[in-house]
Structure formats: C-alpha cells, structure tokens
Design a protein around this motif. Structure first.
Motif, PDB file in Angstrom:
ATOM      1  N   THR A 575      -2.682   1.867   8.518  1.00 21.34           N
ATOM      2  CA  THR A 575      -2.400   2.775   9.632  1.00 21.34           C
ATOM      3  C   THR A 575      -2.911   4.165   9.278  1.00 21.34           C
ATOM      4  OG1 THR A 575      -0.468   1.472  10.190  1.00 21.34           O
ATOM      5  CG2 THR A 575      -0.536   3.718  11.068  1.00 21.34           C
ATOM      6  N   GLU A 576      -3.456   4.798  10.251  1.00 24.07           N
ATOM      7  CA  GLU A 576      -3.965   6.170  10.141  1.00 24.07           C
ATOM      8  C   GLU A 576      -3.007   7.033   9.299  1.00 24.07           C
ATOM      9  OE1 GLU A 576      -4.251   7.715  14.050  1.00 24.07           O
ATOM     10  OE2 GLU A 576      -5.328   9.496  13.463  1.00 24.07           O
ATOM     11  N   GLY A 577      -3.536   7.691   8.286  1.00 25.63           N
ATOM     12  CA  GLY A 577      -2.702   8.550   7.448  1.00 25.63           C
ATOM     13  C   GLY A 577      -2.232   7.874   6.170  1.00 25.63           C
ATOM     14  N   ASP A 578      -2.396   6.553   6.073  1.00 26.71           N
ATOM     15  CA  ASP A 578      -1.987   5.848   4.853  1.00 26.71           C
ATOM     16  C   ASP A 578      -2.870   6.251   3.677  1.00 26.71           C
ATOM     17  OD1 ASP A 578      -0.145   4.488   6.319  1.00 26.71           O
ATOM     18  OD2 ASP A 578      -1.099   2.506   6.148  1.00 26.71           O
ATOM     19  N   THR A 579      -2.260   6.299   2.505  1.00 19.65           N
ATOM     20  CA  THR A 579      -3.057   6.402   1.281  1.00 19.65           C
ATOM     21  C   THR A 579      -3.379   4.975   0.867  1.00 19.65           C
ATOM     22  OG1 THR A 579      -1.982   8.440   0.618  1.00 19.65           O
ATOM     23  CG2 THR A 579      -3.041   7.171  -1.124  1.00 19.65           C
ATOM     24  N   VAL A 580      -4.654   4.712   0.693  1.00 19.38           N
ATOM     25  CA  VAL A 580      -5.070   3.340   0.380  1.00 19.38           C
ATOM     26  C   VAL A 580      -5.613   3.277  -1.040  1.00 19.38           C
ATOM     27  CG1 VAL A 580      -6.545   1.412   1.079  1.00 19.38           C
ATOM     28  CG2 VAL A 580      -5.666   3.000   2.806  1.00 19.38           C
ATOM     29  N   SER A 581      -5.104   2.312  -1.815  1.00 23.05           N
ATOM     30  CA  SER A 581      -5.633   2.070  -3.157  1.00 23.05           C
ATOM     31  C   SER A 581      -6.157   0.650  -3.193  1.00 23.05           C
ATOM     32  CB  SER A 581      -4.520   2.195  -4.198  1.00 23.05           C
ATOM     33  OG  SER A 581      -4.425   3.511  -4.648  1.00 23.05           O
TER      34      SER A 581
END
Ligand code: K7E
Ligand code: CUA
Length: 769
Positions: A575-581
């Motif tokens: 979702t928009e704004g998530d920090t993705v690793s």
C-alpha cells in the motif's frame, strides 16, 4: 544463456569470415601477420611473454588502487587483463555495492561528520602478511581525501569494513602492514588540529598536528579494532608514506615526511606558495617509531590517552619512552621502503637526484648510545645522517619509489622527472641499468615486492602521463601501466595497459595460487557481515509479511528467492506509503549463476551471487505499477525472470482482482507437453548414463555440474507432481503451466548435463570400471 551464447558466437564467426579476405585473420603464417601489422621480432617476443592463450590463467594477480574512483582494480600479470573492479569507498552498481542494504551498512561506516562520503582517493593497497609473506587473506587500502582505511576480504573480493581515522584530516600514508599484519600503518599528510574545533593558522606550530596511526588488525576476525589501535602524535610536518621494519628491524616503523619547514602558504596574500615554502630546507625528516614497545606500554596503561575510542600517544610520552626519533632525509622525499631482509631503509628525495640508503644496525646503535645531533622544536631527538647513512646514490632526476628484486641488493627506483626506471645495487651503490618509460612514473611494483621474498620476474611502472601512447579519447587520458620484464640483466618493456578509472597510485601483486576465493556462499549468507542472513529464505518458504506500528507506519518484508529462471514472489502487493524490504536469497549452487534484481523508478539493483541473501529497502511512496526483473542474463528464460510490484492507493477497494490467463489450454495441450517432457527425460537419462559410466568424480567441475543438475531435477519432480494434481482436477491451465515448469527444470538439467558431458569428452575422461 549458453545456447544463446552459442548462437551469438556462431553469428559473429560468420561475420568475421565474411570480411576476412583482406584482413590479417586470414593469414596463416607468422611472417604474413607480422608484415600486415608492421610488427618487429622484438614485438613478437614481447607478445609471447605476455600473451595468455584463451582459457589460460595468469601467474600473478595485481591489485591496483583505483585512485579517484575509490575502488580497487584487479588484473592479471603478465596478461594485463582486467578481472575485477572492487567497490570500496564508492558505490558500484554491478556489484550492487552501495545499493543493497548490506553494503550500505559498510559504506555508512565511512561517514564523516554525519555525511555520506561516496568518493575516495585510494592510494596504497597492501596485502595481509604472515611472517612477512603475503598470505592471500585480506587487502587493505587507504583513502587520502577522507582519512579512511578499508578491509577487503580476498575470500570473496568484497569490502567488509571501513574505519575513519579519529584524529586526521587526510590519510596519504596508508596502508602499510607490519610483518604479521599486527598493525596497519596510516600517516596523515595535511597537518590539522585534532578534533573538529576551529583553530586559526596562527596556532599552526602549537596546535596543528601530523601523526601516524597503527591500526590494530585482528586476522582471525578479519577486522580492524579501533579500540586497540594507537596513534603517535607528530609535529605538523607532512607525514608521507611508511614502511614497517622486518627481520632485524621488526617492531619498528619508518615514515618519511616533507614540508618540515612547517610552511603555511597564502599565495593570494602575497606570500610565496606552498611549493616554494615547503622546499626551502636541504633535508626533511624520516620518523622512526618503535611500535612494538609502544603497543606494550599502551597495553600496560603506562602511556597514551583514550580519545574518540582510540589511543593517542602524546609526543612527550613517545620521547620520554624512546619511541620516536627523527633522521634527516634528502630534500622533499617521497616514499620509504625497507628491504626484504629488513636491514636497510631506502628514501628518495624528489628534489635531490640521490637516493639514500640507511643502515638499521647503525640507527639502533645511535639510539642505544643516545647519540643525537639535536632535537626538533617539539623535543624529538634527531639522529645525525652521518651516523646512519649506508650509501647515497645518484639514480636520476626526481627519484620516487623503490621496489625489490629477488636478487639480493638489486632494486628498482622510479625516476619521475627523467621518465625512467633505474635498476641499481644498494649494497654497492652502483647503477646497473636504466629504461625509459612513458611517461613520468610514480610508483612501480615488482611481483610480491613488498614481502620478505620478492619474486622479481616482472615490474609494473605506474605512469602518471600517457600522452600519446593510446588512441586519443579526449582531453582526459587513461593511465598507463607498463609491464617490464626484469628477469634478465637488462630490463625489457613488454606492454602498455591503459587504465581508465582513476589514478592508481600504487599496486601490489600476489602469486595467483595463494588466493583461494570461493565461488558460492553458504546458503542464505550476508556476505558483508560474513554470517547467516536473518533474511535467509529457503525454497518453498517464500512469504510476505506486513506489520504496522502504533502510528500506522507499515513495513512489508518480502522473503524471496531466485533460481533459474524465476523470482519468487512474482507479484508483490503493498500500500502507498509502505516501507518495503525485499530480501532475496539465491538458491543456486552452480558456479557463476548470479541473479540480479532491479525495479522501475526505485534506484534498486541487487547482485545476488549463488548462496547470497541481499536486501533492498525503499519507501513505496507513490501508487502505481512497478515491474521488476533479474539483471543478469542467467539462463535462456532470463528475460522471463520478472514480476510486478503493485502499489495500491490508500483505501483501495479490491474488485475481486482475479487474474485471468491470456490463453486457455485443453487436455490435448497438456498431453502434448507431457509427451515432450518424457522425451526430454530420455535425453537427460542418456547424458546421465554417459557421465556416470565415466570417471566424472575425477573432474571437480563436472562434480559441481552434476550436483547442480541433480538439484534442478529435484525441482522438476515437484513441478511434475503439481502438474499431475491439477490434471486430475481437470484444471488444464494450471496443469499445463506446471508441465511447462517441469520442462523448464529439465532443460536446465539437460544444459548442465551436456556441459558436463562435453567437459568429460574434451578432457579425456575414461569409462569407469
Ligand atoms: Cu602517488 Cu604513493 Cu600517494 Cu607516490 S603516492 S606517486
Ligand atoms: Cu536470473 Cu536473469
């Protein structure tokens, strides 16, 4: 990839043949080729000494500083073929150095005053040593502009650690190692106040300082230990390079310096410039330090004070404990080199045509007798030159650095102004041979020339200017490394190699068979920390986890894998704004099967070598569709190694979002594919039979290929089962898909099997009894 390579190779060959009628390639006698290319017999001889036949290996590997690139360049000697660039102080996209989370942590160790420094002026590489011999384990290199030292692990040629000097504002004089790499010597050049405070130049003599750091190196851990390191406070002279004592001088260090005039420039104020003020005196100072005794006194808590987590030895304490001495050196010297035996120290003065040879036994004698000719303004005792000089030899104009031959007493000195190499005898003090180079040589290097047993054989001249040696490529010219044969009485120039990455000040070469780099990591490895990655993911255990904190900030961790030719997962939804690793583990065990990972618009690129786990973290701050893919052409279906990251707008309501296949399959399609697979299995079986009926276990390459093939075939079994399951349910699309995947694994198995079979055939394998 191999099949494609074959096709490409064949097309290239056809091209060549088509155009070859008038070219040299069609000639088959050496004489014809020489005539067509205008080569002399001397050229042919030089070529024969450097040419390495296809598939051949080099006897030595050279590790050159990459100068302003902040990297290290690895090339073979005598072929002078570049093999690798190692990212050290600077991001390097191919290796994903500075792009994956793991290497970002390494680069972050080199931050200065909270700033990322993504450039380095690398000067001097040095190998780790055991008893004065290169042991092939680690390479160290300094950054002159930002006082830093990096540790490169030669097991995988990756940078593992960067340390920042806690006192200096520059570090020209690193990295030079003691004979067991107990310490890495690192000298400052530009005197500055210790600490970040402002100090006016009017206090230069009192508060500006030079210095020499002995960085403690822990060979077992492969790490520099700042807390166990110590720094000698030194006068505000420009400490230049260092060399550690060995043999009888073991335990001592030698550091030359210039601008002992302590001149401060100010050309714009009408003052003479630095270059004039720093070259007024006839001599400068060599610093002699007793690191062994200093280490003992520091450990016993008798000297030194803790500053910034490291130890500083104030000059007063060094003087009181006989740890620091000065000896005059020829005018504006550069570099200092201890001979393999350790009884002589050689220093050249850039503005003196002489190179001076000091006798360590005499230095010891003077120190024991406390025979000094005076003190410098800081009270450091000065040993008289006449008491310790062995020889002073006229070697040419502008002598710089010296390297050692395998023959005792024979050395080579780079002559900057005269553009030549002088071979001379430092025992007798006579010149033996001189060879012009092109042009203005800085450092020079002989094979294992810094060790206690140099090999001689070849010398590389690191020339500062190339001028007209190569095809013009604009105003910025490449550097010119010239290979010189030093096996005979007369030096012979063999080869010019352009190096277009920065100005490599120095290079060191090691016997290639001393290096034992791995070809794969232990499964799920964080290579930068050299430990199992916390993100390690096994086949079949891939997952995506999203967690949100109290403030509503969400983080998505993707535990993924790569193997020919797919990335798991292939769809990532956030979702928009998530920090993705994204954490990817390369499941491959096969040599050279690296996968990459790049994504649209996120400045992301990973290099995931077999066994490695690498991570990329970013904020998915804009809703949209972001394709990602593998960036290494790893296999025939590499281009299909892809996926989508979908960033949903906040509050997005799914409308079912069922994925519909573009094509519909029937039972007939499925049956046809299964038939193909069974036939393919026949081919695999025949190859397997060939391999297993031969002595393949005598061929390590084949053993590795067989392991890899067995691996792939195991995956094929799994896909086959899935296909059958869906077929029973009558889901022909999924059945067809998994039947295809089964075939993909078979193709990879067959590819490796054929490679193994060819290897056996070409290398005279015999039928096993
Ligand atoms: Cu260029 Cu060793 Cu930094 Cu001499 S240094 S040339
Ligand atoms: Cu993996 Cu291309």
């Amino acid at each position: 990839m191999k099949t494609l390579q074959r096709i490409i190779a064949i097309s290239l060959l056809a091209l060549f043949c088509g155009f070859s009628a008038s070219s040299v390639f069609a000639q088959d006698s050496l004489k014809d080729v020489m005539k067509a290319r205008g080569l002399t017999e001397k050229d042919i001889l030089a070529a024969a000494k450097t040419y390495t036949p296809t598939g051949g290996r080099d006897e030595y590997l050279a590790f050159a500083s990459g100068g302003q690139s902040g990297q290290v360049i690895v090339y073979g000697v005598p072929s002078m073929r570049i093999l690798k660039y190692i990212g050290v102080f600077t991001p390097e996209p191919w290796q994903a150095y500075g792009f994956d989370d793991e290497s970002k942590e390494v680069l972050a160790q080199g931050r200065i005053m909270g700033k990322d420094i993504t450039f380095g002026d690398t000067h001097h590489p040095a190998f780790s040593e055991t008893d004065g011999e290169y042991n092939g384990k680690y390479l160290f290199i300094n950054d002159k502009a930002n006082p830093r030292i990096a540790v490169i692990d030669l097991h995988d040629f990756e940078t593992k650690q960067i340390v920042v000097n806690p006192f200096f504002r520059s570090s020209h004089g690193g990295a030079f190692v003691t004979p067991n790499s107990e310490y890495i010597m690192d000298g400052a050049q530009y005197a500055a106040p210790y600490g970040d405070d402002f100090v006016p130049l009017s206090k230069f003599n009192e508060e500006y300082r030079g210095g020499l750091t002995y960085w403690k190196f822990n060979m077992e851990k492969g790490k520099i230990e700042p807390e166990n390191s110590f720094t000698f406070e030194m006068g505000p002279y420009s400490q230049d390079l260092s060399d550690a004592g060995k043999g009888i001088s073991y335990g001592w260090g030698f550091t030359n310096s210039f601008c002992t005039e302590r001149y401060i420039g100010g050309i714009e104020r009408g003052r003479p410039p630095f270059e004039a003020g720093c070259s007024s005196k006839d001599t400068d100072f060599m610093h002699v330090t007793n690191w062994k005794k200093a280490a003992e006194l520091v450990a016993a808590g008798k000297i030194g004070k803790k500053v910034n987590g490291s130890t500083l030895i104030p000059m007063k304490e060094a003087i009181a404990n006989d740890l620091l001495f000065l000896i005059p050196e020829p005018k504006s010297p550069h570099g200092v080199d201890v001979n393999p035996k350790g009884d002589k120290i050689i220093v050249s003065g850039k503005l003196d045509s002489h190179t001076w040879v000091y006798d360590f036994a005499k230095i010891q004698k003077a120190i024991k007798a406390k025979k000094y000719e005076g003190k410098d303004p800081y009270g450091v005792p000065i040993i008289a030159i006449k008491d310790v000089l062995h020889k002073s030899v006229a070697v040419g104009l502008g002598p710089l650095h010296t390297q050692f031959d395998s023959k005792e007493c024979v050395v080579y000195t780079s002559i900057y102004v005269d553009s030549m190499i002088t071979k001379w005898d430092y025992c007798e003090g006579k010149v033996l041979d001189q060879l012009p180079i092109h042009y203005n040589v800085g450092h020079l290097m002989t094979m294992e020339g810094d060790s206690v047993s140099p090999d001689g054989k070849y010398l590389v001249a690191l020339n500062k200017l190339a001028i007209d040696r190569f095809n013009p490529v604009g105003p910025l010219h490449p550097q010119n490394h010239q290979l010189i044969d030093i096996s005979g009485d007369k030096m012979q120039l063999l080869y010019d190699m352009p190096l277009p990455l920065g100005e490599p000040h120095y290079v060191v070469a090691i016997k290639a068979d001393k290096l034992k780099p791995g070809v794969r990591y232990k499964s799920g490895w964080n290579s930068r920390k050299d430990e199992k990655s916390v993100w390690k993911t096994r086949a079949g255990r891939e997952k995506t986890e999203r967690t949100c904190d109290a403030a509503g900030k969400c983080t998505v961790h993707v535990y993924g894998t790569t193997i020919r030719s797919h990335l798991t997962p292939e769809i990532i939804e956030v979702t928009e704004g998530d920090t993705v690793s994204v954490h990817l583990t390369n499941l491959e065990r096969a040599q050279d099967e690296t996968h990459g990972f790049a994504m649209y618009g996120q400045n992301i690129q990973l290099s995931i070598e077999p066994g490695k786990t690498a991570s990329a973290t970013f904020v998915a701050d804009k809703a949209g569709v972001y394709p990602y893919y593998c960036t290494e052409f790893c296999s025939a279906l590499h281009l299909e190694m892809q996926g989508y990251m979908l960033v949903r707008p906040k509050g997005y309501k799914s409308e079912g979002d069922v994925i519909v296949d573009g094509t519909t399959y029937t039972k007939a399609d499925y049956d046809k594919q299964v038939k193909t697979n069974i036939e393919t299995q026949g081919v695999i079986d025949s190859v397997v039979k060939f391999i297993t009926t031969h002595n393949y276990k005598d061929f390590p390459i084949v053993v590795a290929l067989v392991e890899d093939a067995t691996d792939q075939l195991g995956f094929a079994e799994d896909a086959k089962k899935k296909a059958a399951d869906y077929a029973t349910k009558g889901d022909w699309n999924k059945a067809m898909g998994w039947a295809n995947q089964w075939w993909q694994y078979q193709v990879k198995t067959a590819d490796m099997g054929l490679r193994a079979k060819t290897h056996l055939e070409e290398n005279g394998a015999v039928k096993a009894k």
